[in-house]
Scaffold this motif. Structure first.
Motif, short mmCIF file in Angstrom:
data_model
loop_
_atom_site.label_atom_id
_atom_site.label_comp_id
_atom_site.label_asym_id
_atom_site.label_seq_id
_atom_site.Cartn_x
_atom_site.Cartn_y
_atom_site.Cartn_z
N PRO A 182 -6.61 28.98 81.36
CA PRO A 182 -6.91 28.43 80.04
C PRO A 182 -6.53 29.42 78.82
CG PRO A 182 -8.79 27.81 81.42
CD PRO A 182 -7.79 28.94 82.34
N TYR A 216 -2.43 26.34 86.38
CA TYR A 216 -3.46 25.32 86.63
C TYR A 216 -3.67 24.65 88.05
CZ TYR A 216 -4.56 25.11 81.74
OH TYR A 216 -5.06 25.57 80.47
N THR A 269 -0.68 23.64 77.61
CA THR A 269 -1.94 22.92 78.46
C THR A 269 -1.29 21.66 78.99
OG1 THR A 269 -3.33 23.46 76.88
CG2 THR A 269 -3.96 21.95 78.35
N ASP A 271 -2.43 17.56 79.11
CA ASP A 271 -2.98 16.90 78.07
C ASP A 271 -1.74 16.25 77.51
OD1 ASP A 271 -4.41 16.30 75.55
OD2 ASP A 271 -4.31 18.27 74.69
N SER A 306 2.94 26.70 83.36
CA SER A 306 1.66 26.19 83.06
C SER A 306 1.00 25.56 84.13
CB SER A 306 1.43 25.71 81.77
OG SER A 306 2.06 26.76 80.63
#
Length: 311
Positions: free
Chosen positions: A47, A97, A53, A56, A93
């Protein structure tokens, strides 16, 4: 001052121990530890460190879809150094994650397996007789099935009992439980063997004489003496749990696409692999292989370091 002295004393004992000497004298083990630490940091600090992100929907732009990595194509964009997938999600990313989720599943699964295996191993080894026979026969039956099939069976039963939407909501818990129930046997058999040796020693006999309950004897006196082998198994099983989760997710019965682990990312990339968009699959696959290899190397070193006969 007292806390500082205690900490200094503890640090001195650690750096002066045989295990530390074994660790620093093995360049491969040091490299594996550094690689593991790097992957863990990138995953759990995602994060903060991730440039985007990726899951999202408000941050995604379809016009950014299928951009290649910057180091292999002039069409790459340094905003997405490892490229993007067909939805415009940053691969770097997504890997960060996804690795965090894979590690969470791995650690939680190992904890569940340890909890079940250690408990049954203590009971089986301490009480013996019929209790031991029943537990060990159950373990023998489970050993005839590969862990992946046991996990698939448990996940399939849960899917048959609840709706698809409800399953997706609790998919993380289901996969953790399925993998945990697949790996408890190795802990139970190892702990049972150690307990059968320890329970006949004088300190256990003395604890019985003074009237301590079997539960207290097992937890306070026997369990600390069997933690070495359990720690080795847990380290090795972490890599196995991550691989099992990735396999289940790749087969489409693991975590949903809304919560993608490394296995899910590889599956999603595999769907467009024939189009030449290789980076969507290759980079998560390299990350998964590097993580499991590093953890397994640490497990092999720990097994040798805790067994004087192998030094």
């Amino acid at each position: 001052m007292a806390n500082g002295t205690a900490a200094a004393g503890w640090l001195h004992r650690v750096t002066d121990s045989d295990i530390w000497w074994s660790f620093k004298s093995s360049p491969m083990t040091v490299a594996a530890a550094l690689l593991t630490l790097f992957i863990f940091a990138m995953a759990f600090l995602a994060p903060v460190l991730a440039p985007h992100t990726p899951f999202d929907p408000a941050t995604l732009n379809l016009s950014d879809g299928l951009k290649p990595p910057v180091l292999v194509s002039a069409d790459g964009d340094w905003t997405f150094p490892l490229g993007t997938d067909d939805q415009g999600r940053d691969v770097l990313s997504s890997i960060m994650y996804g690795t965090r989720l894979s590690l969470e599943v791995g650690f939680a699964s190992v904890f569940v397996a340890m909890l079940i295996g250690i408990t049954l191993g203590l009971i089986s080894g301490y009480f013996g007789g019929t209790v031991d026979a029943v537990i060990m026969r159950i373990a023998d039956v489970q050993l005839t099935f590969p862990a992946i099939l046991v996990a698939l069976l448990i996940d399939g039963v849960v899917r048959g009992l609840i709706s698809v939407k409800r399953h997706d909501e609790i998919a993380l818990l289901v996969i953790v439980g399925a993998i945990g129930l697949s790996f408890w046997v190795s802990y139970a058999r190892t702990v049972r063997g150690s307990v059968m040796v320890e329970k006949n020693k004088e300190y256990v006999q003395a604890a019985r004489v003074i009237g301590l309950s079997p539960l207290l004897i097992m937890v306070r006196h026997v369990l600390p003496n069997v933690t070495g082998p359990v720690l080795v198994i847990a380290t090795l099983n972490l890599g196995l749990a991550i691989i099992t989760e990735a396999t289940l997710s790749f087969l489409g019965v693991g975590l949903p696409s809304t919560e993608p682990s490394l296995g899910t990312l590889i599956r999603l990339g595999n769907e467009v692999l024939q189009s030449g968009d290789w980076w969507i699959t290759v980079f998560p696959g390299i990350t998964l292989a590097a993580l499991v290899l590093a953890v397994n190397l640490l497990g092999d070193w720990l097994r040798d370091a805790l067994n004087p006969k192998l030094r």
